[in-house]
Design a protein around this motif. Structure first.
Motif, mmCIF file in Angstrom:
data_model
loop_
_atom_site.group_PDB
_atom_site.id
_atom_site.type_symbol
_atom_site.label_atom_id
_atom_site.label_comp_id
_atom_site.label_asym_id
_atom_site.label_seq_id
_atom_site.Cartn_x
_atom_site.Cartn_y
_atom_site.Cartn_z
ATOM 1 N N SER A 67 0.849 -1.191 0.000
ATOM 2 C CA SER A 67 0.000 0.000 0.000
ATOM 3 C C SER A 67 0.885 1.241 0.000
ATOM 4 C CB SER A 67 -0.908 0.026 1.231
ATOM 5 O OG SER A 67 -1.659 1.227 1.279
ATOM 6 N N GLU A 68 0.358 2.319 -0.540
ATOM 7 C CA GLU A 68 1.055 3.605 -0.471
ATOM 8 C C GLU A 68 0.759 4.327 0.836
ATOM 9 O OE1 GLU A 68 -0.050 5.830 -3.897
ATOM 10 O OE2 GLU A 68 0.911 4.470 -5.324
ATOM 11 N N ASP A 69 -0.227 3.832 1.561
ATOM 12 C CA ASP A 69 -0.687 4.475 2.793
ATOM 13 C C ASP A 69 -0.428 3.555 3.978
ATOM 14 O OD1 ASP A 69 -2.016 5.715 4.846
ATOM 15 O OD2 ASP A 69 -3.851 6.093 3.717
ATOM 16 N N VAL A 70 0.261 4.045 4.981
ATOM 17 C CA VAL A 70 0.589 3.220 6.144
ATOM 18 C C VAL A 70 -0.663 2.765 6.885
ATOM 19 C CG1 VAL A 70 0.806 5.157 7.769
ATOM 20 C CG2 VAL A 70 2.121 3.057 8.148
ATOM 21 N N SER A 71 -1.746 3.522 6.792
ATOM 22 C CA SER A 71 -2.976 3.132 7.480
ATOM 23 C C SER A 71 -3.670 1.964 6.797
ATOM 24 C CB SER A 71 -3.943 4.318 7.572
ATOM 25 O OG SER A 71 -4.384 4.707 6.281
ATOM 26 N N ASP A 72 -3.293 1.670 5.556
ATOM 27 C CA ASP A 72 -3.921 0.581 4.801
ATOM 28 C C ASP A 72 -3.039 -0.652 4.672
ATOM 29 O OD1 ASP A 72 -6.481 1.239 4.288
ATOM 30 O OD2 ASP A 72 -6.196 1.862 2.214
ATOM 31 N N ILE A 73 -1.751 -0.515 4.940
ATOM 32 C CA ILE A 73 -0.865 -1.673 4.806
ATOM 33 C C ILE A 73 -1.263 -2.740 5.822
ATOM 34 C CG2 ILE A 73 0.884 -0.715 6.377
ATOM 35 C CD1 ILE A 73 1.574 -2.829 3.244
ATOM 36 N N GLY A 74 -1.407 -3.978 5.347
ATOM 37 C CA GLY A 74 -1.813 -5.055 6.233
ATOM 38 C C GLY A 74 -3.298 -5.104 6.504
ATOM 39 N N LYS A 75 -4.090 -4.325 5.762
ATOM 40 C CA LYS A 75 -5.538 -4.377 5.944
ATOM 41 C C LYS A 75 -6.006 -5.810 5.687
ATOM 42 C CE LYS A 75 -9.890 -2.225 4.577
ATOM 43 N NZ LYS A 75 -10.557 -1.255 3.683
ATOM 44 N N ALA A 76 -6.892 -6.315 6.540
ATOM 45 C CA ALA A 76 -7.238 -7.735 6.488
ATOM 46 C C ALA A 76 -8.733 -7.967 6.413
ATOM 47 C CB ALA A 76 -6.679 -8.437 7.725
ATOM 48 N N THR A 77 -9.087 -9.139 5.881
ATOM 49 C CA THR A 77 -10.463 -9.608 5.881
ATOM 50 C C THR A 77 -10.472 -11.070 6.285
ATOM 51 O OG1 THR A 77 -12.512 -9.756 4.571
ATOM 52 C CG2 THR A 77 -10.466 -10.263 3.435
ATOM 53 N N GLU A 78 -11.491 -11.472 7.040
ATOM 54 C CA GLU A 78 -11.649 -12.860 7.461
ATOM 55 C C GLU A 78 -12.778 -13.497 6.656
ATOM 56 O OE1 GLU A 78 -12.670 -15.528 11.469
ATOM 57 O OE2 GLU A 78 -12.868 -13.348 11.488
ATOM 58 N N VAL A 79 -12.539 -14.672 6.109
ATOM 59 C CA VAL A 79 -13.530 -15.346 5.273
ATOM 60 C C VAL A 79 -14.554 -16.058 6.151
ATOM 61 C CG1 VAL A 79 -13.894 -17.035 3.433
ATOM 62 C CG2 VAL A 79 -11.797 -15.659 3.456
ATOM 63 N N VAL A 80 -15.794 -15.594 6.092
ATOM 64 C CA VAL A 80 -16.864 -16.239 6.858
ATOM 65 C C VAL A 80 -17.734 -17.108 5.955
ATOM 66 C CG1 VAL A 80 -16.908 -14.474 8.642
ATOM 67 C CG2 VAL A 80 -18.363 -14.199 6.622
ATOM 68 N N ASP A 81 -17.589 -16.945 4.646
ATOM 69 C CA ASP A 81 -18.274 -17.775 3.652
ATOM 70 C C ASP A 81 -17.389 -17.796 2.414
ATOM 71 O OD1 ASP A 81 -19.827 -18.752 1.524
ATOM 72 O OD2 ASP A 81 -21.686 -17.968 2.347
ATOM 73 N N ALA A 82 -16.913 -18.987 2.022
ATOM 74 C CA ALA A 82 -15.988 -19.104 0.886
ATOM 75 C C ALA A 82 -16.709 -19.258 -0.446
ATOM 76 C CB ALA A 82 -15.035 -20.279 1.103
ATOM 77 N N GLY A 83 -18.033 -19.318 -0.437
ATOM 78 C CA GLY A 83 -18.776 -19.449 -1.681
ATOM 79 C C GLY A 83 -18.730 -20.863 -2.237
ATOM 80 N N THR A 84 -19.262 -21.046 -3.439
ATOM 81 C CA THR A 84 -19.326 -22.367 -4.071
ATOM 82 C C THR A 84 -18.291 -22.550 -5.169
ATOM 83 O OG1 THR A 84 -21.026 -21.550 -5.606
ATOM 84 C CG2 THR A 84 -21.784 -22.602 -3.566
ATOM 85 N N VAL A 85 -17.657 -21.459 -5.598
ATOM 86 C CA VAL A 85 -16.616 -21.513 -6.632
ATOM 87 C C VAL A 85 -15.250 -21.508 -5.947
ATOM 88 C CG1 VAL A 85 -15.634 -20.344 -8.655
ATOM 89 C CG2 VAL A 85 -18.110 -20.280 -8.250
ATOM 90 N N PRO A 86 -14.326 -22.414 -6.340
ATOM 91 C CA PRO A 86 -12.995 -22.416 -5.720
ATOM 92 C C PRO A 86 -12.378 -21.022 -5.705
ATOM 93 C CG PRO A 86 -13.224 -24.314 -7.148
ATOM 94 C CD PRO A 86 -14.464 -23.470 -7.361
ATOM 95 N N LEU A 87 -11.867 -20.634 -4.545
ATOM 96 C CA LEU A 87 -11.380 -19.278 -4.329
ATOM 97 C C LEU A 87 -9.897 -19.314 -3.984
ATOM 98 C CD1 LEU A 87 -12.250 -16.273 -3.959
ATOM 99 C CD2 LEU A 87 -12.780 -16.830 -1.579
ATOM 100 N N TYR A 88 -9.135 -18.375 -4.578
ATOM 101 C CA TYR A 88 -7.695 -18.344 -4.383
ATOM 102 C C TYR A 88 -7.242 -16.941 -3.973
ATOM 103 C CZ TYR A 88 -7.877 -22.839 -6.712
ATOM 104 O OH TYR A 88 -8.178 -24.136 -7.030
ATOM 105 N N ALA A 89 -6.095 -16.903 -3.309
ATOM 106 C CA ALA A 89 -5.503 -15.628 -2.886
ATOM 107 C C ALA A 89 -4.489 -15.194 -3.938
ATOM 108 C CB ALA A 89 -4.830 -15.790 -1.524
ATOM 109 N N GLY A 90 -4.605 -13.943 -4.387
ATOM 110 C CA GLY A 90 -3.808 -13.492 -5.519
ATOM 111 C C GLY A 90 -2.754 -12.449 -5.213
#
Length: 296
Positions: free
Chosen positions: A175-198
């Motif tokens: 990130s260009e902004d220190v307040s956004d670096i490392g911003k995170a999300t927790e997966v509570v529903d992965a859906g029905t289509v295989p999901l990958y981290a990019g």
């Protein structure tokens, strides 16, 4: 005669702003002369009707102010709760652990936006830009727009690494902004289509019996975590972190039952905040539509 409140409502409407823009002179820096405003014509009902309109709009503005105040107070309350909870001073057994003790990490792919689409596909991919701008702290893949991987990319046999599961966490590592670096999300529903981290994501998974579902999102937005991430972020114009660097971060961690109680309470608070945000957006849209319909 004319009501001042009615005049204000007109100039705040789309029609009123367009008329003022039409009368303005200049290029990038617009100027509006008094003589031009004097020639402006706009629909004018009777004074009693103006007063009725002004009274109603004043009530709408009061509702908007009240909702904005609610959001401000709820946000301040949540920040205070988060600060107290993650100071480790809550009731119950707490221990200080490193991120490495409670999460395992996987390699991620580096697919660019050009290799993704929003129409169709057999696999979906999370781009770090969406963590910054689109995803909330809880990611419900069934209800969130996540891009597909282009078929030609899949045909070339690109490495897709580990699929994303419920309970996993995804952090933006750049990130260009220190307040956004490392911003995170927790997966509570992965859906029905295989999901990958990019591209530019860090993919973590809680180790067995370490983190209750719903607690990771709180832990990774806590003031203590954010403070330590800002210290380890490296770079000049663009800041970056790595799994290796965040593994050393230490945080207070309560027992699983305590985690569940905290997560339930704060999730309810988040739901309340989200409700007020929706109400605010609804009243704002209502006012815009009202003004637009009134001054067509």
């Amino acid at each position: 005669m004319i009501s001042g409140h009615f005049t204000k409502a007109y100039f705040n409407s789309t029609s009123g702003r367009n008329e003022l823009l039409r009368l303005s002179a200049g290029g990038v820096q617009k100027n509006l002369k008094g003589s031009s405003v004097k020639s402006l014509k706009f629909p004018l009902p009777t004074l009693p009707e103006q007063q009725k309109i002004a009274t109603f709009l004043t009530a709408v503005d009061g509702r908007l102010a009240g909702l904005r105040r609610q959001l401000e107070l709820l946000g301040a309350y949540k920040r205070g709760v988060m600060q107290r909870v993650f100071s480790g001073e809550s009731v119950g057994e707490w221990e200080r652990v490193t991120i490495d003790e409670v999460y395992g990490f996987f390699s991620t792919n580096s697919l660019s936006r050009a290799q993704l689409n929003y129409e169709a596909g057999d696999r979906k991919n999370i781009h770090y830009g969406d963590i910054h701008t689109k995803f909330s702290h809880h990611l419900n893949a069934s209800r969130t727009e996540i891009p597909f991987i282009n078929n030609e990319v899949i045909a070339k046999g690109a490495a897709y690494k580990q699929t994303v599961r419920v309970g996993d966490v995804l952090l933006a590592d750049a990130s260009e902004d220190v307040s956004d670096i490392g911003k995170a999300t927790e997966v509570v529903d992965a859906g029905t289509v295989p999901l990958y981290a990019g591209l530019h994501t860090i993919h973590g998974r809680p180790k067995p019996n370490k983190i209750a579902l719903g607690y990771s999102s709180l832990l990774l937005q806590s003031p203590q975590f954010r403070k330590q991430v800002s210290k380890i972020a490296q770079g000049a114009k663009v800041l970056g972190i790595s799994p290796t660097s965040i593994k050393r971060i230490k945080l207070p961690l309560p027992s699983l039952p305590e985690q569940r109680r905290i997560a339930t309470f704060l999730r309810a608070l988040d739901d309340r905040i989200a409700l007020v945000e929706r109400q605010l957006a609804g009243v704002e849209a209502f006012k815009r539509g009202l003004l637009q319909g009134m001054f067509v």
